[in-house]
Design an enzyme around this catalytic site. Structure first.
Site, PDB file in Angstrom:
ATOM      1  N   SER A   7      53.418  95.345  25.068  1.00 39.24           N
ATOM      2  CA  SER A   7      52.534  94.918  24.214  1.00 39.24           C
ATOM      3  C   SER A   7      52.853  95.253  22.664  1.00 39.24           C
ATOM      4  CB  SER A   7      51.365  95.406  24.614  1.00 39.24           C
ATOM      5  OG  SER A   7      50.108  95.320  23.596  1.00 39.24           O
ATOM      6  N   TYR A  50      45.230 102.459  26.792  1.00 36.18           N
ATOM      7  CA  TYR A  50      46.202 101.081  27.102  1.00 36.18           C
ATOM      8  C   TYR A  50      47.364 101.359  26.101  1.00 36.18           C
ATOM      9  CZ  TYR A  50      47.385  96.316  26.975  1.00 36.18           C
ATOM     10  OH  TYR A  50      48.030  95.092  26.906  1.00 36.18           O
TER      11      TYR A  50
END
Length: 678
Positions: free
Chosen positions: A555, A568
């Protein structure tokens, strides 16, 4: 005859081809003769409809028929230049086509056109080939069928064989068909029903005679230690050996695999005659063109250790390649095509089963089916007599036939990922499903791994079913579940080449609201899960010795410090560094490890649908339905990122163009300056 002749032929072909006792997949051909009005002259013209080259009887449609003018086809007899130049007759068939001609005429067209019968069936039934490959096949044919079926000595398919069978039919008006030595059967009739009935009578009569007069143990006694392992142990051993065997089969070119542990295979491999019979090879041209002239058979019992079996397989592979090279050199001429590869397509492991290989899954599966046919043929021949296939010289004449080479050259150029096997986690939806879809479209076989087995199976079915994709259950946070998923993968397609760590989830919370459970859950699925998948996959990749790719869907958050996202983003940073660490460690094995950093993939995302989207929308003060556009507006390109964009990046990273790239992270975020890699 009427205009229904093609329809009758197709219906008969489909019935005959639907039953494996009658013929193998894509094996054999059928024909019908009839009269239609020539649209040019307005007068009747006799036509021959015959299954074209490369088709399958069970699924034959009218587009698969070649249509020829019968008078022109039979007139070729007057210009036939003789046996040494009979291959020229295949090109001559093109000058006999009626209208656009339909499918390309096959090498067996002469058999169908020259035989004086309205309907002709040429088939490859196990029972018929058993008689055709028995050492005393001619005497057996007379004993079993009397004068209703005539023996035809082995001759390579072609124009001369058509002349031979036509002459035999003319000289034996009482006959309904013939046994073609080393090959199969041909039957005929004046109606479609009569031809089909005669074909089935030959097949069933041969099988009934074998059943009644054959010995009880045609393969001999069971070899101690070579009996089938219990099912669970058998599958575990097969999964352990599969990467090594696929590497062996793929030395010259990448192959997809298929595993079979059917009763026929296990019984054969346990028998005392198996080694000698396997060494004789197959006989029917359709068989050995798919299976190579003979298999590689492991000469160790099932009780040997995995390590012992792997070591011996490598030794046997070296011997196999030398033997195949010698076979090629013994029979090749200056005009022969170059050797096509010296690796086995069939590998037999006593107590475990059979691994078969091909350029794609269907080809690999069909190769295995053909070898089961060959086992059945050997059983029938040995039950009545002794199995005696055609000679290696004759096998070579077909395997390296100029016409066969031309057929291979006409095949479409393979897609970029053909022969590659992809294991994609979290692939039942969102980014993972888009990746699986793109890789399958580029020719890869795909294992759709997902926590939800039902959704994984549904996604695999959408991609084309078991010859393209299979769904497996995969809780990536559980080492045993990951190993089982990899075992399922290698037993489905033979191995793994390309791994995509995509499974993920996210809980968007600020630090003080993030619980230890939140932290552990996200790290278990993505950081630990990626580690477990990469570890299990790397073992397969290393044992295959074929290199490979591991791709992490990380990401932009792995480098960008966004708000309310501690668990996350931290786990994504963990994944990002795994890429670098594994690129260094696995590079010596030819395994490339790269990452992709998407941003804000809202559309179709399981993560966003599960509550992450609402939380991120609240964090940024926008409506959830506007989140995708919000992400797009903050980028340099002002364009929303969708799952297919990430899939495109996986395709490029794992394709041939970036074969020298490893340790790289590719942003797929429409340009987020704060996430630029430094």
């Amino acid at each position: 005859m009427t205009e229904t002749t093609p329809a009758q032929l197709i219906a008969r072909s489909n019935r005959l081809g639907a039953d494996p006792k009658n013929t193998n997949y894509a094996g054999g051909n059928t024909s019908a003769k009839g009269t239609e009005i020539d649209p040019v002259t307005g007068t009747p013209v006799e036509l021959l409809w015959v299954k074209g080259s490369g088709g399958d009887l069970g699924t034959l449609q009218e587009s698969g028929l070649a249509v020829l003018r019968l008078d022109r086809m039979r007139a070729l007899v007057d210009v036939y230049p003789g046996l040494e130049r009979e291959d020229e007759m295949v090109a001559a068939f093109d000058y006999c086509l009626h209208g656009k001609g339909g499918a390309a005429p096959s090498i067996d067209t002469a058999m169908h056109g020259l035989v004086d019968a309205a309907h002709v069936d040429h088939l490859h039934p196990d029972s018929g080939i058993a008689i055709a490959t028995a050492v005393d096949g001619e005497a057996l044919t007379s004993r079993i069928f009397g004068d209703k079926v005539v023996w035809v000595p082995w001759r390579r398919p072609g124009f001369q064989l058509g002349l031979d069978i036509a002459q035999i039919k003319a000289a034996n008006p009482q006959a309904v068909g013939c046994i073609l030595g080393g090959h199969g059967i041909t039957a005929w009739g004046e109606t479609s029903e009569e031809s089909e009935a005669n074909s089935l009578w030959i097949i069933d009569t041969a099988q009934a005679y074998i059943d009644e007069h054959g010995v009880d143990e045609p393969f001999g006694a069971v070899r101690p230690g070579y009996e089938p392992l219990p099912v669970d142990a058998r599958l575990e051993r097969a999964a352990a050996l599969a990467p090594t065997i696929r590497g062996i089969a793929s030395t010259d070119s990448p192959m997809v695999g298929h595993f079979t542990d059917s009763e026929e295979v296990l019984e054969f491999l346990a028998s005392e005659k198996a080694p000698a019979l396997a060494a004789l090879g197959t006989s029917c041209p359709d068989h050995f063109l798919r299976t190579k002239v003979k298999p590689l058979i492991l000469d160790l019992p099932a009780t040997a250790s995995v390590e012992e079996q792997i070591a011996r397989l490598h030794e046997l592979h070296a011997e196999y390649r030398a033997d195949y090279q010698a076979y090629y050199e013994a029979h090749a001429t200056a005009e022969s095509p170059a050797i096509r590869g010296a690796d086995p397509l069939i590998v037999l492991i006593p107590g475990v089963g059979m691994f078969s290989y091909g350029a794609n899954k269907q080809t690999a599966r069909v190769a295995g089916e053909f070898y089961v046919n060959a086992i059945n043929v050997m059983r029938g021949a040995e039950a009545l007599s002794s199995y005696q296939p055609i000679s290696d010289a004759e096998k070579f004449r077909i395997e390296y036939w100029a016409l066969e080479e031309a057929k291979l050259q006409r095949m479409p150029k393979p897609k970029s990922h053909q022969g590659r096997i992809a294991f994609v986690t979290g692939a039942a939806s969102g980014i993972g499903k888009a990746i699986a879809t793109r890789l399958a479209a580029e020719g890869a076989c795909v294992i759709v791994a997902d926590l939800d087995l039902e959704k994984a199976a549904a996604a695999a079915a959408e991609l084309g079913g078991p010859d393209v994709a299979v769904g497996v259950a995969a809780n990536v946070a559980d080492a045993a579940a990951v190993q089982q998923a990899l075992n399922d993968a290698v037993l489905s397609f033979g191995g793994v080449d390309l791994v995509v760590n995509n499974a993920g989830l996210s809980l968007s919370k600020p630090l003080l609201e993030t619980t230890e459970q939140d932290w552990d859950l996200q790290h278990d699925v993505m950081a630990k899960g990626s580690f477990l998948v990469s570890k299990a996959a790397a073992k397969v990749l290393i044992e295959q010795r074929l290199g490979g790719d591991i791709v992490y869907i990380s990401s932009k958050n792995s480098v960008f410090a966004g708000p309310n996202n501690i668990a996350y983003s931290a786990t994504k940073a963990d994944q990002a560094h795994q890429v670098r660490l594994l690129a260094v460690e696995l590079g010596e094995h030819g395994i490339r490890v790269n990452g992709i950093n998407p941003d804000g993939v809202v559309r179709g995302s399981g993560i966003f649908a599960s509550g992450w989207g609402a939380n991120r929308a609240a964090t940024y003060g926008v409506k959830e339905e506007d989140l995708g556009q919000f992400y797009a507006n903050r980028t340099i390109l002002k364009r929303e990122v969708v799952p297919e964009n990430v899939a495109d990046a996986v395709y490029v990273l794992t394709g041939p163009e970036l074969s020298r790239t490893t340790g790289l992270h590719i942003p797929v975020d429409s340009g987020v300056a704060a996430a630029f890699l430094r």
